[in-house]
Design a protein around this motif. Structure first.
Motif, mmCIF file in Angstrom:
data_model
loop_
_atom_site.group_PDB
_atom_site.id
_atom_site.type_symbol
_atom_site.label_atom_id
_atom_site.label_comp_id
_atom_site.label_asym_id
_atom_site.label_seq_id
_atom_site.Cartn_x
_atom_site.Cartn_y
_atom_site.Cartn_z
ATOM 1 N N UNK A 21 0.814 -1.240 0.000
ATOM 2 C CA UNK A 21 0.000 0.000 0.000
ATOM 3 C C UNK A 21 0.840 1.279 0.000
ATOM 4 N N UNK A 22 1.959 1.288 0.717
ATOM 5 C CA UNK A 22 2.811 2.473 0.760
ATOM 6 C C UNK A 22 3.467 2.722 -0.585
ATOM 7 N N UNK A 23 3.898 1.650 -1.230
ATOM 8 C CA UNK A 23 4.545 1.777 -2.537
ATOM 9 C C UNK A 23 3.558 2.254 -3.598
ATOM 10 N N UNK A 24 2.350 1.717 -3.587
ATOM 11 C CA UNK A 24 1.329 2.107 -4.564
ATOM 12 C C UNK A 24 0.941 3.566 -4.357
ATOM 13 N N UNK A 25 0.806 3.996 -3.100
ATOM 14 C CA UNK A 25 0.448 5.381 -2.817
ATOM 15 C C UNK A 25 1.532 6.327 -3.329
ATOM 16 N N UNK A 26 2.781 5.987 -3.120
ATOM 17 C CA UNK A 26 3.881 6.831 -3.573
ATOM 18 C C UNK A 26 3.879 6.942 -5.093
ATOM 19 N N UNK A 27 3.625 5.844 -5.783
ATOM 20 C CA UNK A 27 3.589 5.871 -7.243
ATOM 21 C C UNK A 27 2.427 6.717 -7.751
ATOM 22 N N UNK A 28 1.277 6.667 -7.067
ATOM 23 C CA UNK A 28 0.127 7.477 -7.479
ATOM 24 C C UNK A 28 0.428 8.961 -7.294
ATOM 25 N N UNK A 29 1.101 9.300 -6.179
ATOM 26 C CA UNK A 29 1.462 10.696 -5.948
ATOM 27 C C UNK A 29 2.418 11.184 -7.030
ATOM 28 N N UNK A 30 3.382 10.356 -7.399
ATOM 29 C CA UNK A 30 4.314 10.728 -8.463
ATOM 30 C C UNK A 30 3.591 10.886 -9.796
ATOM 31 N N UNK A 31 2.619 10.055 -10.060
ATOM 32 C CA UNK A 31 1.871 10.146 -11.318
ATOM 33 C C UNK A 31 1.078 11.449 -11.374
ATOM 34 N N UNK A 32 0.492 11.842 -10.262
ATOM 35 C CA UNK A 32 -0.258 13.099 -10.230
ATOM 36 C C UNK A 32 0.665 14.283 -10.489
ATOM 37 N N UNK A 33 1.853 14.250 -9.923
ATOM 38 C CA UNK A 33 2.817 15.328 -10.125
ATOM 39 C C UNK A 33 3.255 15.397 -11.589
ATOM 40 N N UNK A 34 3.490 14.258 -12.201
ATOM 41 C CA UNK A 34 3.887 14.227 -13.611
ATOM 42 C C UNK A 34 2.776 14.777 -14.513
ATOM 43 N N UNK A 35 1.551 14.414 -14.222
ATOM 44 C CA UNK A 35 0.416 14.910 -15.012
ATOM 45 C C UNK A 35 0.299 16.423 -14.873
ATOM 46 N N UNK A 36 0.457 16.926 -13.653
ATOM 47 C CA UNK A 36 0.365 18.376 -13.429
ATOM 48 C C UNK A 36 1.469 19.115 -14.187
ATOM 49 N N UNK A 37 2.679 18.577 -14.170
ATOM 50 C CA UNK A 37 3.790 19.212 -14.899
ATOM 51 C C UNK A 37 3.544 19.196 -16.408
ATOM 52 N N UNK A 38 3.039 18.106 -16.916
ATOM 53 C CA UNK A 38 2.771 18.009 -18.350
ATOM 54 C C UNK A 38 1.681 19.007 -18.758
ATOM 55 N N UNK A 39 0.636 19.124 -17.968
ATOM 56 C CA UNK A 39 -0.432 20.069 -18.300
ATOM 57 C C UNK A 39 0.056 21.513 -18.235
ATOM 58 N N UNK A 40 0.894 21.830 -17.248
ATOM 59 C CA UNK A 40 1.445 23.179 -17.144
ATOM 60 C C UNK A 40 2.321 23.498 -18.357
ATOM 61 N N UNK A 41 3.134 22.545 -18.776
ATOM 62 C CA UNK A 41 3.984 22.744 -19.953
ATOM 63 C C UNK A 41 3.145 22.975 -21.200
#
Length: 114
Positions: free
Chosen positions: A49-69
């Motif tokens: 559960x901790x590993x999956x949560x960390x990966x989801x948080x990273x995915x959200x950050x990547x999506x936000x950066x891509x949309x901002x770009x």
């Protein structure tokens, strides 16, 4: 002295689960190996559960950066394409000089200092 059984890895990898269970019931060495594998499996289930949560948080950050770009590049391209003053000045292969920017220059094109 009895040799250690070395069939566990082959049975675990290449045979079905029933064959492995039958062998584990009769072989003490493979039973110990299975216990170790069960402990590792339990640890992995505990951490998942901790590993999956960390990966989801990273995915959200990547999506936000891509949309901002995308938004920033769209805005810049919109300004360059619709503003004819900028698009006439900035062309491929041309560089802006101090005179193009409206600064006072001398006969050599250097900035004039008073």
């Amino acid at each position: 002295m009895k040799d250690k059984c070395r069939q566990y890895e082959a049975l675990f990898t290449f045979q079905d689960e029933e064959t492995l269970k039958k062998h584990i019931e009769t072989c003490e060495d493979c039973k110990k190996e299975q216990e170790v594998m069960d402990k590792v499996s339990d640890l992995l289930k505990e951490v998942k559960p901790y590993y999956v949560k960390k990966r989801k948080d990273n995915a959200k950050l990547k999506i936000a950066c891509a949309m901002l770009t995308i938004m920033l590049s769209t805005a810049v391209m919109g300004v360059v394409n619709f503003n004819t003053d900028i698009s006439d000045i900035i062309k491929y292969g041309n560089t802006l000089s101090a005179e193009d920017l409206g600064l006072p220059v001398d006969a050599y094109g250097l900035l004039m200092v008073e």
